[in-house]
Design an enzyme around this catalytic site. Structure first.
Site, PDB file in Angstrom:
ATOM      1  N   LYS A   2       0.638  -1.262   0.022  1.00  0.00           N
ATOM      2  CA  LYS A   2      -0.095  -0.081   0.027  1.00  0.00           C
ATOM      3  C   LYS A   2       0.976   1.364  -0.005  1.00  0.00           C
ATOM      4  O   LYS A   2       2.027   1.221   0.161  1.00  0.00           O
ATOM      5  CB  LYS A   2      -0.883  -0.068   1.149  1.00  0.00           C
ATOM      6  CG  LYS A   2      -1.642  -1.228   1.460  1.00  0.00           C
ATOM      7  CD  LYS A   2      -2.591  -1.266   2.374  1.00  0.00           C
ATOM      8  CE  LYS A   2      -3.562  -2.484   2.446  1.00  0.00           C
ATOM      9  NZ  LYS A   2      -4.750  -2.521   3.586  1.00  0.00           N
ATOM     10  N   TYR A  42     -11.567  -3.700  -3.909  1.00  0.00           N
ATOM     11  CA  TYR A  42     -12.516  -3.595  -2.616  1.00  0.00           C
ATOM     12  C   TYR A  42     -13.861  -3.355  -2.655  1.00  0.00           C
ATOM     13  O   TYR A  42     -14.536  -3.008  -1.788  1.00  0.00           O
ATOM     14  CB  TYR A  42     -11.991  -2.172  -1.825  1.00  0.00           C
ATOM     15  CG  TYR A  42     -10.714  -2.302  -1.327  1.00  0.00           C
ATOM     16  CD1 TYR A  42     -10.243  -3.494  -0.544  1.00  0.00           C
ATOM     17  CD2 TYR A  42      -9.576  -1.282  -1.403  1.00  0.00           C
ATOM     18  CE1 TYR A  42      -9.011  -3.546   0.172  1.00  0.00           C
ATOM     19  CE2 TYR A  42      -8.319  -1.546  -1.145  1.00  0.00           C
ATOM     20  CZ  TYR A  42      -7.778  -2.520  -0.135  1.00  0.00           C
ATOM     21  OH  TYR A  42      -6.686  -2.677   0.185  1.00  0.00           O
ATOM     22  N   ASN A 109      -1.888  -0.190   7.134  1.00  0.00           N
ATOM     23  CA  ASN A 109      -1.030  -1.418   7.542  1.00  0.00           C
ATOM     24  C   ASN A 109      -0.376  -2.103   6.343  1.00  0.00           C
ATOM     25  O   ASN A 109      -0.102  -3.296   6.425  1.00  0.00           O
ATOM     26  CB  ASN A 109      -2.226  -2.699   8.070  1.00  0.00           C
ATOM     27  CG  ASN A 109      -3.144  -2.831   6.850  1.00  0.00           C
ATOM     28  OD1 ASN A 109      -3.065  -2.577   5.778  1.00  0.00           O
ATOM     29  ND2 ASN A 109      -4.464  -3.169   7.380  1.00  0.00           N
ATOM     30  N   HIS A 112      -1.553  -5.434   1.375  1.00  0.00           N
ATOM     31  CA  HIS A 112      -2.904  -6.259   1.347  1.00  0.00           C
ATOM     32  C   HIS A 112      -2.351  -7.824   0.944  1.00  0.00           C
ATOM     33  O   HIS A 112      -1.337  -7.918   0.618  1.00  0.00           O
ATOM     34  CB  HIS A 112      -3.573  -5.425   0.046  1.00  0.00           C
ATOM     35  CG  HIS A 112      -4.729  -6.466  -0.384  1.00  0.00           C
ATOM     36  ND1 HIS A 112      -5.865  -6.555   0.117  1.00  0.00           N
ATOM     37  CD2 HIS A 112      -4.631  -7.520  -1.369  1.00  0.00           C
ATOM     38  CE1 HIS A 112      -6.658  -7.413  -0.387  1.00  0.00           C
ATOM     39  NE2 HIS A 112      -5.980  -8.072  -1.481  1.00  0.00           N
ATOM     40  N   GLU A 123      -8.060 -10.568  -8.026  1.00  0.00           N
ATOM     41  CA  GLU A 123      -7.199  -9.477  -7.863  1.00  0.00           C
ATOM     42  C   GLU A 123      -6.078  -9.412  -9.072  1.00  0.00           C
ATOM     43  O   GLU A 123      -5.557  -8.591  -9.386  1.00  0.00           O
ATOM     44  CB  GLU A 123      -6.876  -9.283  -6.590  1.00  0.00           C
ATOM     45  CG  GLU A 123      -7.937  -9.307  -5.592  1.00  0.00           C
ATOM     46  CD  GLU A 123      -7.699  -9.392  -4.145  1.00  0.00           C
ATOM     47  OE1 GLU A 123      -6.445  -9.861  -3.704  1.00  0.00           O
ATOM     48  OE2 GLU A 123      -8.388  -9.379  -3.199  1.00  0.00           O
TER      49      GLU A 123
HETATM   50  P1  DAT Z   1      -7.118  -7.276   5.608  1.00  0.00           P
HETATM   51  O1  DAT Z   1      -6.485  -6.350   4.672  1.00  0.00           O
HETATM   52  O2  DAT Z   1      -6.668  -7.975   6.613  1.00  0.00           O
HETATM   53  O3  DAT Z   1      -7.833  -8.404   4.769  1.00  0.00           O
HETATM   54  P2  DAT Z   1      -9.990  -6.298   5.393  1.00  0.00           P
HETATM   55  O4  DAT Z   1     -10.092  -7.028   3.981  1.00  0.00           O
HETATM   56  O5  DAT Z   1     -11.044  -6.665   6.530  1.00  0.00           O
HETATM   57  O6  DAT Z   1      -8.786  -6.428   6.054  1.00  0.00           O
HETATM   58  O7  DAT Z   1      -9.909  -4.874   5.181  1.00  0.00           O
HETATM   59  C1  DAT Z   1      -9.304  -3.913   4.170  1.00  0.00           C
HETATM   60  C2  DAT Z   1      -8.482  -3.006   4.697  1.00  0.00           C
HETATM   61  O8  DAT Z   1      -9.315  -1.944   5.225  1.00  0.00           O
HETATM   62  C3  DAT Z   1      -7.602  -3.324   5.901  1.00  0.00           C
HETATM   63  O9  DAT Z   1      -6.365  -3.560   5.593  1.00  0.00           O
HETATM   64  C4  DAT Z   1      -7.630  -2.013   6.557  1.00  0.00           C
HETATM   65  C5  DAT Z   1      -8.932  -1.446   6.528  1.00  0.00           C
HETATM   66  N1  DAT Z   1     -10.060  -1.693   7.670  1.00  0.00           N
HETATM   67  C6  DAT Z   1     -10.612  -2.900   7.717  1.00  0.00           C
HETATM   68  N2  DAT Z   1     -11.351  -2.777   8.936  1.00  0.00           N
HETATM   69  C7  DAT Z   1     -11.394  -1.405   9.233  1.00  0.00           C
HETATM   70  C8  DAT Z   1     -11.958  -0.977  10.433  1.00  0.00           C
HETATM   71  N3  DAT Z   1     -12.847  -1.332  11.352  1.00  0.00           N
HETATM   72  N4  DAT Z   1     -11.638   0.567  10.429  1.00  0.00           N
HETATM   73  C9  DAT Z   1     -10.739   1.084   9.508  1.00  0.00           C
HETATM   74  N5  DAT Z   1      -9.895   0.618   8.503  1.00  0.00           N
HETATM   75  C10 DAT Z   1     -10.324  -0.747   8.223  1.00  0.00           C
HETATM   76 MG    MG Z   2      -9.051  -8.312   3.067  1.00  0.00          MG
END
Ligand code: DAT
Ligand code: MG
Length: 130
Positions: A2, A42, A109, A112, A123
């Site tokens: 990212k 997304y 973070n 991805h 993807e």
């Molecule tokens: P991951 O990247 O661990 O698969 P995800 O698919 O649930 O997590 O979410 C995509 C991204 O969105 C994640 O890397 C960071 C952000 N995100 C997820 N949940 C969030 C939340 N509750 N508040 C803020 N940002 C969030």
């Molecule tokens: Mg995810």
């Protein structure tokens, strides 16, 4: 990777972790994602409170798309990455070692990772169109 990872000069370190684990880098592309691409990538998060901040964050600078291969690489990379929240991600993981809470609306973070063979195929098609 990212925009936060690229901005902080962590591309090499993240790739090194993937390679050191034993996975192979099959393809790599640096790009600036636009809204249309991120809407596809997304799609599962559309409507959530963090969706718009997530898209804005992902458009805030270049990203690096990588195809890595190896037996069980999808779960293996998720394990290398650590859990979504960098505050809780275990030390030793990419998110646990290299990221922290920045107080932003979206969690920043570093990486991805696809979460299933189906999402990986989807993807790859988005980031490496034929
Ligand atoms: P991951 O990247 O661990 O698969 P995800 O698919 O649930 O997590 O979410 C995509 C991204 O969105 C994640 O890397 C960071 C952000 N995100 C997820 N949940 C969030 C939340 N509750 N508040 C803020 N940002 C969030
Ligand atoms: Mg995810």
């Amino acid at each position: 990777m990212k925009p936060d990872g690229v901005r902080r000069g962590l591309v090499g370190q993240v790739i090194a972790r993937v390679e050191t684990k034993g996975y192979s880098i099959e393809a790599l592309r640096m790009l600036n994602a636009d809204r249309a691409l991120l809407e596809r990538h997304y799609a599962e998060h559309i409507g959530k409170a963090f969706y718009e901040p997530l898209v804005e964050f992902m458009m805030s600078g270049p990203i690096v798309a990588i195809i890595a291969s190896g037996n069980r690489v999808i779960e293996g990379f998720r394990s290398l990455a650590g859990v979504t929240d960098p505050t809780l991600a275990a030390p030793g993981t990419i998110r646990g070692d290299l990221a922290r809470d920045q107080g932003t609306k979206v969690v920043q973070n570093i990486v991805h990772g696809s979460d299933s063979p189906e999402s990986a195929a989807r993807e790859i098609e988005i980031f490496f169109p034929k």
